[in-house]
Design a protein around this motif. Structure first.
Motif, short mmCIF file in Angstrom:
data_model
loop_
_atom_site.label_atom_id
_atom_site.label_comp_id
_atom_site.label_asym_id
_atom_site.label_seq_id
_atom_site.Cartn_x
_atom_site.Cartn_y
_atom_site.Cartn_z
N GLU A 129 8.42 -1.24 6.09
CA GLU A 129 8.06 0.01 6.75
C GLU A 129 9.03 0.23 7.91
OE1 GLU A 129 6.79 3.14 6.65
OE2 GLU A 129 4.94 2.27 5.92
N ALA A 130 9.14 1.45 8.39
CA ALA A 130 10.03 1.75 9.51
C ALA A 130 9.71 0.84 10.70
CB ALA A 130 9.89 3.21 9.92
N ARG B 72 13.25 7.57 10.46
CA ARG B 72 12.76 7.62 9.08
C ARG B 72 13.88 7.91 8.10
NH1 ARG B 72 7.54 11.10 8.68
NH2 ARG B 72 8.79 12.63 9.76
N PRO C 24 13.84 13.81 11.04
CA PRO C 24 13.95 12.51 10.37
C PRO C 24 14.93 11.55 11.04
CG PRO C 24 14.84 14.26 8.98
CD PRO C 24 14.24 14.91 10.17
N GLY D 81 4.93 4.57 4.11
CA GLY D 81 6.19 5.19 4.45
C GLY D 81 7.27 4.93 3.42
#
Length: 196
Positions: free
Chosen positions: A88-89, A124, A114, A148
């Motif tokens: 995940e980020a 992201r 983003p 995500g």
């Protein structure tokens, strides 16, 4: 195994493409907090995952390096290899913080741009790029990770921008399947519940 609606697999048939499984619930999910890699899956979520052990198709398996994803794999009976691209980020200083506790303008900026990143974190767009690169290797198997990454994979498959993924709901332990197609990926299903 039955995927409802419209059972798509029979046990032992393997996969053509990637079956993403969102990892089991954690306290952070229930409290609407930014992801933090060291947070464990909760006991109830892991019990639900154990009930699904053996219900997924055969084949290779990968996991996000996050603790909750690795624990979900173990509960599902998957011998999964951690893959950094499925992380995940990195939420930087927002990791573990409730969404409601982030300054609204900063949160709005992160959601709309983003390329914006939490302080000390990862944008992201970088997550989308690494997920697209991983999919470029044409993997085929099961990937256990958080929402995500699955949203990034769906946006890549559909040619959507990163913020469009925010409109996709993905329940814990739900499956989302991408199938390999000439020149890219097709979306076979999104957010399905697995029924053993």
């Amino acid at each position: 195994m039955v995927l409802r609606p419209g059972g798509a697999f029979r046990r032992g048939t393997g996969l053509n493409g990637v079956l993403f499984v969102r990892h089991a619930t954690s306290a952070g999910m229930r409290e609407a907090r930014f992801p933090a890699g060291g947070v464990p899956a909760d006991a109830g979520g892991l019990a639900r995952a154990r009930a699904l052990a053996g219900a997924l198709p055969d084949g290779a398996a990968w996991t996000s390096p996050a603790r909750a994803a690795r624990e979900t794999c173990a509960a599902l009976g998957l011998d999964a290899r951690p893959v950094a691209a499925l992380a995940e980020a990195d939420c930087g200083s927002w990791a573990g913080v409730r969404f409601a506790d982030v300054e609204p303008a900063a949160l709005d900026g992160w959601l709309s741009d983003p390329d914006a990143a939490p302080p000390g974190g990862e944008p992201r767009s970088a997550v989308a790029a690494r997920v697209a690169e991983w999919l470029g290797g044409r993997p085929s198997g099961i990937a256990v990770c958080d929402a995500g990454v699955i949203r990034a994979a769906l946006c890549h498959a559909l040619g959507l921008d990163v913020p469009a993924g925010d409109r996709i709901d993905l329940a814990p332990l739900s499956t989302t399947r991408l199938t390999a197609a000439r020149g890219g990926w097709r979306v076979a299903h999104v957010n399905r519940k697995v029924v053993p």
